[in-house]
Design a protein around this motif. Structure first.
Motif, PDB file in Angstrom:
ATOM      1  N   GLY A 210      33.971  13.310  82.051  1.00 29.17           N
ATOM      2  CA  GLY A 210      33.875  12.375  82.677  1.00 29.17           C
ATOM      3  C   GLY A 210      33.060  12.511  83.057  1.00 29.17           C
ATOM      4  O   GLY A 210      31.568  12.232  83.176  1.00 29.17           O
ATOM      5  N   ASP A 211      33.377  11.109  84.343  1.00 30.01           N
ATOM      6  CA  ASP A 211      32.289  10.969  85.832  1.00 30.01           C
ATOM      7  C   ASP A 211      32.488  12.291  86.382  1.00 30.01           C
ATOM      8  O   ASP A 211      31.925  11.822  87.831  1.00 30.01           O
ATOM      9  N   LYS A 212      32.951  13.213  85.913  1.00 29.45           N
ATOM     10  CA  LYS A 212      32.985  14.832  87.585  1.00 29.45           C
ATOM     11  C   LYS A 212      31.769  15.847  86.947  1.00 29.45           C
ATOM     12  O   LYS A 212      31.609  16.030  85.138  1.00 29.45           O
ATOM     13  N   LEU A 213      31.771  16.676  87.483  1.00 27.79           N
ATOM     14  CA  LEU A 213      31.136  17.960  87.103  1.00 27.79           C
ATOM     15  C   LEU A 213      33.051  18.977  86.910  1.00 27.79           C
ATOM     16  O   LEU A 213      33.664  19.550  88.059  1.00 27.79           O
ATOM     17  N   ALA A 214      32.623  19.738  85.961  1.00 26.12           N
ATOM     18  CA  ALA A 214      33.797  20.868  85.769  1.00 26.12           C
ATOM     19  C   ALA A 214      32.708  22.078  86.219  1.00 26.12           C
ATOM     20  O   ALA A 214      31.933  22.469  85.391  1.00 26.12           O
ATOM     21  N   ALA A 215      33.773  23.357  86.484  1.00 25.56           N
ATOM     22  CA  ALA A 215      32.828  24.255  86.717  1.00 25.56           C
ATOM     23  C   ALA A 215      33.941  25.469  86.399  1.00 25.56           C
ATOM     24  O   ALA A 215      35.250  25.721  86.731  1.00 25.56           O
ATOM     25  N   SER A 216      34.101  26.841  85.389  1.00 25.07           N
ATOM     26  CA  SER A 216      34.339  27.730  85.740  1.00 25.07           C
ATOM     27  C   SER A 216      33.427  29.204  86.871  1.00 25.07           C
ATOM     28  O   SER A 216      32.565  29.172  86.832  1.00 25.07           O
ATOM     29  N   ALA A 217      35.050  29.620  87.404  1.00 21.73           N
ATOM     30  CA  ALA A 217      34.365  30.426  88.454  1.00 21.73           C
ATOM     31  C   ALA A 217      34.533  32.053  88.553  1.00 21.73           C
ATOM     32  O   ALA A 217      35.821  31.991  87.784  1.00 21.73           O
ATOM     33  N   ARG A 218      33.737  33.196  87.977  1.00 18.96           N
ATOM     34  CA  ARG A 218      34.385  34.632  88.494  1.00 18.96           C
ATOM     35  C   ARG A 218      33.656  34.570  89.220  1.00 18.96           C
ATOM     36  O   ARG A 218      32.548  34.588  90.209  1.00 18.96           O
ATOM     37  N   SER A 219      34.020  36.131  89.596  1.00 15.93           N
ATOM     38  CA  SER A 219      34.042  36.606  91.140  1.00 15.93           C
ATOM     39  C   SER A 219      33.726  38.660  89.827  1.00 15.93           C
ATOM     40  O   SER A 219      33.734  39.034  89.418  1.00 15.93           O
ATOM     41  N   VAL A 220      33.096  39.372  91.319  1.00 13.96           N
ATOM     42  CA  VAL A 220      32.958  40.568  91.327  1.00 13.96           C
ATOM     43  C   VAL A 220      34.131  41.172  92.065  1.00 13.96           C
ATOM     44  O   VAL A 220      34.910  40.665  93.066  1.00 13.96           O
TER      45      VAL A 220
END
Length: 563
Positions: A381-391
């Motif tokens: 849409g008008d934003k940015l979306a993210a998926s986060a993964r960690s160690v």
């Protein structure tokens, strides 16, 4: 990789348990490391019982939830079962909706569109309920932070029951009932249930209220086991019991949808690993590539022939998903190199046309190359979306919390999270996230670690040893498949690189140049061939499994690393 060898348990306790159970001391050591230090605890571990599940009414607000649902049934209200679009959410919706349909005729289901609505409870979903005269929404695997959405629903005369397992914020939604074992004021004895697990506790409470035998709920356990495996929750306590019996259902009487998915497999018995890598990705693919409704439709279908048709569609979605995540991963790796970011403490990448449905998978893939906390952004849409993964060992949720001045919305777990932000805040967020991780993540956590459960000799690997080891299953967080270490191994001369690109390693080894021989396979460690060639001695970290070749079954080492 870092090899972390667990300390040897108290020898007196090990000897005592070994004698009480008449088992190898290594097995006793593995049990004690899992908190199993008596005959009774071992019996409960090896023979879990559904009778030992906790009373569902111990969960805060469970009585309120049951009363409200019973009221809706008496007053012939329309009920909407609402869930997230991932495996935990779609299995939850399939479970609760199919149970409720056995006691109430007007049950609808709703999965938000990943792209049009995003994660969790949406205004569109509430408007759908309002337009269809629905007065009660049961939200599963989401809703714990939906303060404004629940208030909006209340204005429209719609009540909410929330069944979630994510961390609550400082304020709870004003719902009729909020079922979440992670609530600070909830004294339920086990707080690691997945969303589908909370949904199962809800239908358990309803069935008890209605004096239904618990055995009528057994067929639903295949859904719970699948969610437990896919959502990477600890397979301890209740989760282990639910997964154990859920796998039993999958292997003996799977629902039509699961049967259609697994019909091609040449396996007599599926493990939790098979569920995670075969069933779960296909269910997930619907929500990633098309719509989560397709997964729910497959999971609730009772006719096998119809389920086969749905399964073919799902298979295509999964194929499309594989193509997308492979292409995006390659583009992301190029971006990291191009931006000279190979030496950072974090990976944060963005491209506006990346498929939102696979960015979480891509984040996990990038960690395989650059082992560090990772976020993959796309335009939504008008934003940015993210998926986060960690160690392992680093809490990415807490790190995001320290960056919240740049974030619109975020949620998730220690090792996996999702967020949205305004595009103009992307660079500032990226820099802040790097600073937070650089300041708080210990350097050692940025090197992959193998935790060795025990040092053993090859002569210790007997059929009896492996038979008992198999009974530790189902494996998962909190009860991982034991990793062993053996020193002074020598390849007998048959070692070689295998695979089309020679990326795998196949060996046959002895210890101290004598004694039994055993084969081994190491996927992705073909480069270690030089360490074992010309009969050079080496140490190996590995798990044990069975290899079937020409109808014969033998034990083999599943190599993790070589030194």
């Amino acid at each position: 990789m870092r090899w972390n060898v667990k300390p040897i348990q108290n020898s007196e306790n090990v000897q005592s348990l070994s004698q009480a159970l008449q088992i190898d001391t290594t097995i006793a050591q593995l049990l004690i490391a899992r908190g199993i230090d008596s005959y009774d605890k071992a019996k409960q571990f090896f023979r879990p019982s559904l009778d030992e599940l906790h009373d569902p009414f111990l969960m805060k607000d469970m009585d309120k939830a049951v009363i409200r649902i019973e009221q809706a049934i008496i007053q012939e209200e329309n009920i909407l079962v609402y869930g997230d679009y991932d495996v935990d959410g779609t299995t939850s919706v399939a479970l609760v909706s199919s149970y409720l349909k056995t006691i109430h005729p007007t049950i609808a289901t709703y999965i938000p569109d990943r792209y049009a609505e995003g994660y969790g409870v949406s205004y569109m979903g509430i408007d759908y309920a309002s337009d269809n005269d629905i007065t009660l929404i049961i939200a599963l695997d989401c809703g714990i932070k939906a303060i404004d959405k629940v208030a909006y629903a209340k204005e429209k005369g719609i009540d909410f029951i929330i069944c979630d397992h994510h961390r609550p914020g400082p304020q709870l939604p004003n719902a009729v009932a909020v079922l979440d074992p992670k609530r600070d004021d909830c004294e339920y004895p086990y707080d690691e249930l997945c969303g589908c697990g909370v949904g199962f506790k809800l239908i358990s409470a309803l069935s008890r209220k209605r004096n239904q035998p618990f055995s009528e709920l057994h067929p639903y356990l295949d859904l719970v086991a699948t969610a437990i495996g896919a959502d990477i929750v600890p397979i301890t306590g209740e989760n282990r019991t639910l997964a154990y019996y859920g796998l039993e259902v999958i292997n003996t009487a799977p629902r039509a949808g699961f049967k259609a998915i697994i019909q091609q497999l040449k396996k007599d018995t599926l493990t939790i690993t098979d569920v995670v890598f075969i069933i779960a990705p296909r269910i997930n693919a619907a929500g990633r590539m098309k719509h989560g409704n397709h997964a729910v439709t497959l999971l609730v279908e009772q006719d096998y022939n119809t389920a086969q048709i749905y399964a073919v569609e799902i298979e295509q979605y999964n194929s499309d998903r594989k193509d997308a995540d492979k292409a995006i991963t390659e583009e992301a790796l190029v971006q990291i190199q191009k931006n000279n970011e190979t030496d950072r403490k974090t990976t944060v990448v963005f491209q506006e046309d990346w498929h939102k449905g696979v960015i979480g998978i891509v984040a996990s893939r990038l960690i395989e190359t650059y082992y560090r906390p990772t976020l993959v952004f796309t335009k939504s849409g008008d934003k940015l979306a993210a998926s986060a993964r960690s160690v392992k060992g680093f809490d990415v949720y807490n790190a995001l919390h320290e960056c919240e001045e740049f974030i619109e919305q975020f949620g998730g777990h220690k090792y996996a999270a999702g967020l949205t932000l305004k595009e103009e805040n992307y660079e500032a967020f990226k820099q802040r996230f790097e600073e937070v991780v650089a300041a708080s993540c210990e350097e050692r956590l940025l090197i992959p670690e193998i935790t060795i459960d025990a040092k053993i000799d090859l002569k210790d690997i007997t059929p009896k040893f492996y038979r008992i080891l198999k009974q530790f299953a189902p494996f998962g967080p909190g009860n991982m498949k034991p990793i062993f270490m053996t020193e002074d191994l020598v390849d007998t001369g048959y070692g070689k690189k295998v695979g089309a690109d020679e990326s795998h390693l196949k060996i046959t080894v002895t210890q101290h140049n004598k004694g039994p021989r055993i084969g081994g396979i190491g996927f992705g460690i073909g480069d270690a061939y030089d360490l074992i060639s010309n009969k050079k001695p080496f140490s190996a970290a590995y798990t044990l499994d069975e290899n079937t070749w020409n109808g014969e079954v033998s034990l083999q080492l599943r190599l993790k690393d070589i030194k």
